[in-house]
Design an enzyme around this catalytic site. Structure first.
Site, PDB file in Angstrom:
ATOM      1  N   PRO A   2       0.837  -1.186   0.000  1.00  0.00           N
ATOM      2  CA  PRO A   2       0.000   0.000   0.000  1.00  0.00           C
ATOM      3  C   PRO A   2       0.876   1.242   0.000  1.00  0.00           C
ATOM      4  O   PRO A   2       1.637   1.466   0.932  1.00  0.00           O
ATOM      5  CB  PRO A   2      -0.794  -0.118   1.304  1.00  0.00           C
ATOM      6  N   GLU A   3       0.762   2.001  -1.054  1.00  0.00           N
ATOM      7  CA  GLU A   3       1.440   3.290  -1.114  1.00  0.00           C
ATOM      8  C   GLU A   3       0.359   4.357  -1.048  1.00  0.00           C
ATOM      9  O   GLU A   3      -0.801   4.040  -0.793  1.00  0.00           O
ATOM     10  CB  GLU A   3       2.286   3.371  -2.389  1.00  0.00           C
TER      11      GLU A   3
END
Length: 277
Positions: A2-3
């Site tokens: 998850p960015e």
DNA sequence: CCTCCATCCTGTGGGC
DNA sequence: TGCCCACAGGATGGAG
């Protein structure tokens, strides 16, 4: 995994459930998830019966602004994802954190447990590494002169600099590669080697890449570790221009994308569009 | 202060 | 089919 785009997508889906709601209970199944909490037992005690005033984000960190000046910090690490479920629903393996409101449960599922959650007092926040996070890459991107000043005094490769959350918060391994491709800058170029025009190009590439990621629900790679809280897969994956495309033709010029390793992270670039010097 | 590196975990996919 | 190894979206703390 998850960015920024994935975390922001997650935040938006959680807002209707959490903002204004009171946390009736906060269960943590793996105590490792509380390793950043000064006294782990504080977490459940502080969260219980407390209202979530708002749910914000800085970089990849979700920030719950809690009644009474407490801040919940939640990070998804490499393999974390959030799900909204009915009260009492059966929990899959690795459901490590469960926040219950009157209406729903919010699950944090994180097999690798690189994620964490804490609830901090203002003093604890001030002394924490979270207070030293750089400006958000989407909401608070510094102007080019400021960003340039910070970048050109560093001797590290651009790839490492983009991953440094103290400089700018939110880019991870995927979007850093995408930003560099768009900026036509080689990942091994040193920060100190950039001229003003190149800094501008780099800066100008950050928001469009993140916004495109956001628009398409983020990036889900083959193993499906990342899913949106409603269970959908992110669709930005098909639009990636560099990350994970080793040997495939550059979408701009057709040259095969190359893969190298930069500070332990796999890095993908087009040798034609992103020349070394 | 900056930079590099190992480390924390589990799951998956490829090669044999 | 089964086994083993390499590898994976991230952050941190310590060494130099």
């Amino acid at each position: 995994m998850p960015e920024l785009p994935e975390v922001e997508t997650t935040r938006r889906s959680l807002v209707p459930v959490l903002e204004g709601a009171t946390i009736n209970s906060a269960e943590v199944g793996r105590t490792r998830m509380l390793r950043r909490q000064p006294r782990p037992a504080d977490f459940a005690d502080r969260m219980r019966d407390r209202r979530v005033e708002s749910l914000g984000r800085r970089g990849k960190f979700l920030l719950g602004h809690m009644e009474g000046d407490l801040t919940m910090v939640l990070h998804l690490g490499m393999s974390g994802r959030m799900q909204i479920q009915a009260l009492g629903a059966e929990r899959p393996a690795h459901t490590n954190v469960v926040l219950a409101t009157d209406d729903a449960e919010v699950w944090m599922i994180d097999p690798r447990t690189f994620g964490f959650v804490v609830c901090l007092t203002p003093d604890e926040w001030d002394g924490s590494p979270f207070a030293a996070l750089g400006p958000d890459a989407l909401d608070a991107l510094p102007r080019s002169p400021q960003l340039g000043a910070a970048i050109t005094k560093r001797k590290s490769p651009l790839k490492s600099l983009l991953l440094d959350q103290h400089l700018i918060a939110g880019l991870g391994n995927i979007y850093a590669d995408e930003v560099l491709h768009r900026a036509r800058l080689h990942p091994l170029r040193l920060g100190a080697s950039l001229d003003a025009e190149e800094v501008k190009r780099l800066r100008a590439s950050i928001k469009p890449v993140l916004e495109a990621g956001l628009r398409h629900g983020g990036t889900t790679l083959d193993d499906l570790a990342y899913l949106l809280p409603d269970g959908r897969a992110g669709e930005y994956t098909q639009r990636l221009r560099a990350y994970g495309r080793t040997g495939q033709p550059c979408r701009t010029c057709g040259t095969p994308i190359e893969r190298i390793v930069v500070t332990q992270r796999s890095t993908h670039f087009c040798p034609t569009c992103q020349p070394a010097d």
